[in-house]
Each structure stands twice: as structure tokens, then as C-alpha cells.
Design a protein around this motif. Structure first.
Motif, PDB file in Angstrom:
ATOM      1  N   MET A   1       0.905  -1.352   0.141  1.00 47.49           N
ATOM      2  CA  MET A   1       0.026  -0.057  -0.086  1.00 47.49           C
ATOM      3  C   MET A   1       0.937   1.395   0.040  1.00 47.49           C
ATOM      4  O   MET A   1       1.764   1.370   0.571  1.00 47.49           O
ATOM      5  N   THR A   6      -3.234   6.746  -2.688  1.00 49.40           N
ATOM      6  CA  THR A   6      -4.502   6.228  -2.508  1.00 49.40           C
ATOM      7  C   THR A   6      -5.632   7.107  -3.348  1.00 49.40           C
ATOM      8  O   THR A   6      -5.912   8.453  -2.997  1.00 49.40           O
ATOM      9  N   PHE A   8      -8.798   9.136  -3.474  1.00 49.12           N
ATOM     10  CA  PHE A   8      -9.735   9.922  -2.438  1.00 49.12           C
ATOM     11  C   PHE A   8     -10.974  10.115  -3.270  1.00 49.12           C
ATOM     12  O   PHE A   8     -11.038  11.232  -3.837  1.00 49.12           O
ATOM     13  N   ARG A 359      -5.146   6.390   4.831  1.00 50.90           N
ATOM     14  CA  ARG A 359      -6.118   5.207   5.347  1.00 50.90           C
ATOM     15  C   ARG A 359      -5.540   4.212   6.174  1.00 50.90           C
ATOM     16  O   ARG A 359      -4.262   3.841   6.227  1.00 50.90           O
TER      17      ARG A 359
END
Lengths: 360, 360
Positions: A1, A6, A8, A359
Motif C-alpha cells: 500500500m 490512494t 480519494f 487510510r
């Protein structure tokens, strides 16, 4: 990750609500709420209120209630391009209406409001660029902030604070009057003197000008006048810690990251808190005590961290220095030394990191 | 202080925002957020995640992020009079998008959504009545829920759940499919069977009808079909504890209530949690283990409380039984017995109490 990479987006609804209004301001406001909640929860956070420590008049739950209370002001900030002073006053009023612990987030609001305005403007520009490219398929993407966009975000916030006017300064004084914030007054315009607002008006002093006067002895004013550099430093530190921790976990488990053995976010915040504290004198302590006390606290924070950092310990092993941090925490709590300004910077750093897709 | 009698208004903005829209739905949504946050923070809460205890896959911070995430769905619920199923699915999706700890609030959403709808309807009726009386001066009052209005609130929520239709049932199954909730399936319509939604449609089964089938072995379904009586019981217990504590504090200090020696809210939640657990078998435990285990947990909770209650101890002294509660907590955590359904009821109780003006 890769937490800074990431996507959003507004997952449940897409970028617009049932009435067609943009839901991105809601997303921005929720990131700010979560930043405040993660900061106050992080423990042990030497000297400050956290999930395990209250101050006599201000408890963990007061910070929680204040974080919830301020939602509509932050959502409005994300739709706004001016009136920082009025937003600040409304934030302070809303916070006070929901809890009886006094001032909890004055400094944090001073950072979050221009940053939320910047995030809102950034998202509108992003949306416009997509529409110009006729990428209609992407309309549902919502809001995406890459690590490379962080500098752009804080420079937008910097532009907003430089554009403040005298009315913002007057509203700042009103907000201040509503809660007993511990700050070093700007000598020329005593925060406790009711005549000050008249002086501000007659001399047409902007809120930014007030911050320029206070920048040398106030960490938040310094952020306003240097373009939120330490907020950015906080965001990067949190994301790097989480990334390092997750990479280590992947290596250990051969690729599958355990969803939770603790999320790591608590350690990321505690680490970043100590790191910022060690590098930058906390002006809240300086104001409440003196420069020597503030410097001592920074020295101790650095001492604890350096032992761990130089021995090449990993993010995964951060827990091994928790006993030393707890000892430092107890020392500061007994002496009532609370690094409040550093906590405000951490909140802003968490906010940027969450906008960037953090996250856990 | 009489916490159930405090006026509850939109302090900073008045009842409408800059665009003229009502801010009362925002106020309702924030009460729901705060209810979820106070519940998960309360410690020691035997067997459940709290500020000091994580489960291997689900941590305190996952509950915090989920509480923040669901804001827009709760605000929409406060403006809605139908589509509970769709709201539930959106709540579950939003919660999952913000954290990786899996199911955190499925049962809580099932209670909060109809209660938020009821609060929204109540506020609109209240506003209308004021306008009919031409009390224009009161337009700025916002929203006020007296203790005497609580019964009316839950009966409105009861009407909403009885009015659910088959589409709500289908959405409930979709929401369920998104997170691995541990529930006892309704035998006729297996929650894990993809054919079930077709069966629901062909037989025109409503969500309320599903809850009626499940009511004997599911605390949340029981709330739906008996008119949220235990949520109300929770709200009253929390408010009474806070009121007793504040009266005692006033008597001790000769009238001036200390703003904080701890806020008391943590103890109010822990007390109410044990009280409800002792009176009503937790069906989450029953499903995960068996009836005997659930009954044992209720017996132990009652045992701890009764010693304190019969000796006439005061709310102020509640801290004296914390060691026994901690021991009970450790026992349940080791055995992985978590009274999840009781926690959901507590959230709904806190929500009603906050709407009723609970402040600390």
C-alpha cells in the motif's frame, strides 16, 4: 500500500448529493474532523490531553465534542474563498456551544480553515480541468490529492491568509474574546483591550499583518507567514511512517498486510509529535512558561527519538520506546507543561495526509 | 444543571446556513456522530473495543473513522421520510470507504437512521407550529427536544420502520453483503444466499417483516418491532446518571459545579452499558456463542452493579467499582466475548440524550 497514492473519492454518493450539490466540501470537512480526533486520541502524547489523560478543566471528551461540533464551519470553509475571520469566530462559537471544557482547538482552527479553503478551491479547479478535457467519464472520481499536490495546497492556503483584511482581524479578536486562549498578545493591539478593535480599524490592520508581528513568538502565526511549512512537514512525516510500517509488515508477512495489529496511526502521530517538538520550540510552552522550558522540552523529545533513530530501528519497532515516552509524558503532566502549538500543527499535518489518501 | 432541559440550538449560525438551508439536519447528524464517538471511547466497557482496547482486526481508530465517515448519510436521513434501506446501504459503504477494520456500526446505523429521520420530522413540525403561532421571534431558536418529547421521537421512528417496503429489504441485503456482519439469518431468507433478494421481491417482503421474524433472537430487530424502548431506556439512564452526579457535585461544592473533574460522561456510559447488559441478553453474544454465554454475561454485569446500587452508593462514587468492571472486561476480552448489540443500543441512547440537550 502506498498511502499517499490512494484515490480519494466520495465513495457512497459520488461527487454530488441528491440535490446536485457537491459533496466534496463534506469530504474535506470530515477529513478535518478525523484529523482532530486522531490527534487527541494519540497516546502517549507528552504533556497534552489524550485518550488516557485529562487536564483538570479540559478532558478528552471536550476535544471529541469540539471536533464534531465544528463540521458545518469547515464545510463552509471548503466552499469559501474569503472571510477567514468570520469562519474562525463561528468555529470557536460552535466549539463552545457543544462542550464546557473551554478552549480546545483555537490554534487548530487557525490552520484548518485556510487549508480547508485551499482544498475546496483545489477540488473545484481539478473538476474544471477535467471538464475542459471533456473527461466526462471521470466526473465521478470526486477529489484526488496526490503527494505532489501538497505544495500546491499549502501555497493556496498561503494566498488566502495573505488576502485577509481588517474585518478578519476584528473577527479574530471577537473569537479570542469568546474563549480564554493563552497567547502572547501583539503588543500594539492587546487582545484583552476592548479598544483594540477600534485601533485595528483606524489603522486598517489585516489579520495577516497581526500574524506577521507575532510570527517570532507564535508557532501558528509563523505557519501563516511562512506558508504552512511545518504542517507540510507533519503530513509528510505521518505518511512516511505509515508507508515504512506497511512496507515492513508486507516484507514480514510475504505480501499480505495484516489489516490491523493496531493500525499504526497512533504510533505515526506520536512519532511525528515528538519529531516536530524536537525540531521546533513549542511557543505555547514559551508563552505559559519561558524559552528555557520550551527548549528543555524540545531537547528531551529529541533525546528520546535520536536513540531510536540512530540505532536504525524500524517503524514496526517504535513501540519499544513507548516506556520512555510515557515517562516523559508523566513528567510534563506533573509540571503542567502542554505543547499545545505542536498539537495544532499535528492536526493540520493529519488533515493534509488524510486529504492525500491516508487510510488505515 | 438539568441536562435534559438544556436548550438545544444551532448556536453559531442560527437555524439556517448562508444559503438559507436548514442547519438542523447538520445538528442531528453531529449528535449521531458524537454518540458513536462517546460510546467507543467509554472505558472500561467489558468485552468491547474502547479507547484502551482493540480487537485483532478492528481497532478504536476504525470506529472513530467510521463515526466521522457517515455524516452525510445521517444528515440526509434527517431530511428524509423514506428509503431507510438505501440510507443504510450508503452508511455501510461510506463507513467501509474510510477505514479497513470491517464492520463497525451496522447495528448502530439500523437504529440511528430511523431515529435521525424522526428527529428531522420532529424539528420540521416544531418549526411549523411556531410559524402558525406567528412566533417569528422564535425562528432563531433552532431545535429543542425536551425529555417529555422522547416518547414522541421514538414513536415517529417506529412509524418510519413500519412503513419500510420490499426495496428497503433488498437494500438491507446489499448492505449486509458489503460487510461481513455477524447475524442470525432469517431462516427463510438466508443473508448469504444471492437468491434471497429475488425471493424477497417475489414475496414482497418488507424490511420490517424481516425484523419481525428476527425479533426473538436479535436485539436490534427487537428494537424495530417494539418501538425503540431500550434505546429510550438507555437515554434516560445516561441523563439520570449525569443529573445525579451533577446534583451531588453541586451539593458538595455549595452550588458551583466544577466544569471538569472528568466530565462524568464516561461513567454514565459505562454504568448504562452494564445496566442494559444485566437486564437484556446480548443477542450478538448469543449468535456468536450461545444463550448460556449471553446469560452468564448478563448475570455478571448485574452482580457487579447490584453490589454498588444496593449499598446506596452515589453516581460520584461510581469509580469505586471500576476495578471490578476492569476485571470483567479482561475476562470477556480473553474469551473474545463482545456485547456488540448492547453497544448499538447505547449509541442510540446517547443520540437521544444529546438531542435532549446532554452537555458536559
Amino acid at each position: 500500500m502506498n498511502p499517499s497514492n490512494t484515490t480519494f473519492s466520495c465513495n457512497a454518493f459520488g461527487p454530488t448529493g441528491s440535490g446536485g450539490e457537491s459533496l466534496i466540501p463534506s469530504l474535506i470537512a470530515r477529513c478535518a474532523q478525523l484529523a482532530m480526533l486522531l490527534e487527541v486520541s494519540a497516546s502517549p502524547k507528552p504533556g497534552n490531553v489524550d485518550r488516557e489523560h485529562n487536564y483538570p478543566d479540559t478532558c478528552f471528551e471536550h476535544f471529541v465534542a469540539s471536533s464534531v461540533a465544528v463540521y458545518p464551519v469547515l464545510e463552509l470553509a471548503a466552499r469559501s474563498t474569503e472571510k477567514i475571520g468570520s469562519l474562525l469566530r463561528n468555529a470557536v462559537y460552535e466549539s463552545s456551544a457543544w462542550q464546557r471544557g473551554g478552549n480546545t482547538h483555537f490554534g487548530a482552527f487557525l490552520l484548518l480553515i485556510p487549508l480547508a479553503m485551499a482544498a475546496g478551491e483545489f477540488s473545484r479547479d481539478q473538476q474544471e480541468q477535467r471538464q475542459q478535457k471533456e473527461q466526462t467519464c471521470c466526473e465521478k472520481v470526486g477529489f484526488r490529492l496526490e503527494a505532489g499536490d501538497f505544495e500546491g495546497l499549502v501555497s493556496r492556503a498561503y494566498a488566502f491568509v495573505r488576502a485577509t483584511d481588517c474585518e478578519d482581524a476584528v473577527e479574530f479578536y471577537r473569537a479570542f474574546g469568546h474563549v480564554g486562549v493563552r497567547v502572547n498578545s501583539v503588543d500594539e493591539f492587546d487582545l484583552k483591550d476592548p479598544e483594540s478593535t477600534a485601533d485595528l480599524r483606524s489603522q486598517d490592520i489585516t489579520l495577516y499583518a497581526l500574524m506577521e508581528i507575532a510570527r517570532d513568538y507564535d508557532l501558528i502565526a509563523n505557519e501563516w507567514t511562512t506558508g504552512f511549512v511545518r504542517c507540510l512537514e507533519g503530513a509528510k512525516s505521518i505518511l512516511e511512517f505509515m508507508q515504512a510500517r506497511n512496507c515492513e509488515a508486507e516484507a514480514l508477512t510475504g505480501g499480505s498486510v495484516p489489516t490491523c495489529s493496531g493500525t499504526g496511526i497512533n504510533e505515526a502521530v506520536v512519532y511525528t509529535f515528538l519529531k516536530l517538538l524536537s525540531k521546533h520550540r513549542d511557543t505555547f510552552i514559551q508563552t505559559k512558561f519561558d524559552i528555557e522550558t520550551a527548549d528543555y522540552v524540545s531537547f528531551r523529545a529529541g533525546e528520546i527519538l535520536s536513540g531510536w533513530e540512530t540505532s536504525g530501528k524500524t517503524a514496526q519497532d517504535f513501540a519499544s520506546i513507548l516506556p520512555q515516552i510515557q515517562e516523559f509524558d508523566s513528567e510534563l503532566l506533573v509540571k503542567k507543561i502542554n505543547p499545545g502549538s505542536t498539537a495544532d500543527i499535528i492536526i493540520a499535518g493529519l488533515f493534509i495526509a488524510l486529504l492525500g489518501g491516508l487510510r488505515f
